[in-house]
Design an enzyme around this catalytic site. Sequence first.
Site, PDB file in Angstrom:
ATOM      1  N   HIS A  59       0.833  -1.222   0.000  1.00 56.81           N
ATOM      2  CA  HIS A  59       0.000   0.000   0.000  1.00 56.81           C
ATOM      3  C   HIS A  59       0.862   1.265   0.000  1.00 56.81           C
ATOM      4  CE1 HIS A  59      -3.545  -2.421   0.903  1.00 56.81           C
ATOM      5  NE2 HIS A  59      -2.966  -2.898   1.993  1.00 56.81           N
TER       6      HIS A  59
HETATM    7  C1  BDR Z   1      -3.039   1.492   5.036  1.00 61.54           C
HETATM    8  O1  BDR Z   1      -3.388   1.116   6.374  1.00 61.54           O
HETATM    9  C2  BDR Z   1      -2.240   0.817   7.101  1.00 61.54           C
HETATM   10  O2  BDR Z   1      -2.444  -0.324   7.880  1.00 61.54           O
HETATM   11  C3  BDR Z   1      -1.114   0.656   6.119  1.00 61.54           C
HETATM   12  O3  BDR Z   1       0.118   1.079   6.687  1.00 61.54           O
HETATM   13  C4  BDR Z   1      -1.523   1.559   4.985  1.00 61.54           C
HETATM   14  O4  BDR Z   1      -1.099   2.881   5.193  1.00 61.54           O
HETATM   15  C5  BDR Z   1      -3.680   0.506   4.087  1.00 61.54           C
HETATM   16  O5  BDR Z   1      -5.060   0.526   4.230  1.00 61.54           O
END
Ligand code: BDR
Length: 319
Positions: A242
């Site tokens: 992500h």
């Molecule tokens: C986002 O949520 C967090 O858990 C991760 O670091 C990322 O920024 C993904 O939904």
Amino acid sequence: MSSPTRLILDTDPGADDALAILLMLASPEIQLEAVTAVHGNVGIEKTTRNALAILEFLNADIPVARGCSRPLIKSPHNWGESVHGASGLGQAKLPEPKTEPVGLHAVDYLIQRFLAEPKELTLFAVGPLTNIALAIRKEPKFAEAVKELVVMGGAIRSGGNVTPLAEFNIHEDPHAAHIVFNSGIPITLIPLDATYKCLLAPADVERLLKTGSPVAHFVRDVMADYMAFYSKYEGFAGCALHDPLTVAAIIAPELLHLEEHYVDVDVSGGVSTGKTYADFMKVSKKPANMKVALDVKGREFVELFLERIMSFIHAQGGG
Ligand code: BDR
Ligand code: CA
């Protein structure tokens, strides 16, 4: 090559946050100048400590400012610990950092840095948007001083990852997201629609491990709990990159399918709280407020990510 993009990162490390920091440091197109920590995956004590520890481990002498400990209005959740491990960094055991955060709160640090050089610095946000929303509210000139803001967050056509509709970063502080999205800052949004197409597989981690480098071991360890979570709940071995995918906005924008839309977030408190939605049919008559990545050449990005980490390892004398 033109001069690198000067960048400040607001983050809640966080396993994939750590890989975003690593990718930034491994990318000559980017000059990472400061990190501001925010609550999110774990509490602010841990995200600040983790940011300092990651930068020290990667030999990056970059200031860290500690930011907000909770969302603007809603109660914080601790979803993150079950995904990123109790420390926030999975199974990685980094030494206690020797450096301290700067003396200013992250909100004031952001205001000071952006107002000192209006339109010169780019801001990346890969956690809840609390620090940035408060900077916007505290200093009316802040929004116009930001050259560009790249946000990992939201789920436009995709389902959510913390509720059936909402993505974690936006759901964790939807009111902050609403302020940021409507601030006038030029925004590029990287939602789950794109990030779930960038899957790091166990075989990719094995490729890095062949170098024998401590950085490769860090990647394996920091992602261990994250990958276990994906395997258990999402049904595939590996995990989505992500936060690292935000970096594509600078180093490989051609991999992203970006569209301009008016995007906002539901703050009504109902079942769709934290849901980001795009006005595809322009029924609101509101002008587009951001570019949003609705698709990506996912495997190409993962290969680029691996190449950059390999080069970083070689430059450090490993592998
Ligand atoms: C986002 O949520 C967090 O858990 C991760 O670091 C990322 O920024 C993904 O939904
Ligand atoms: Ca994050």
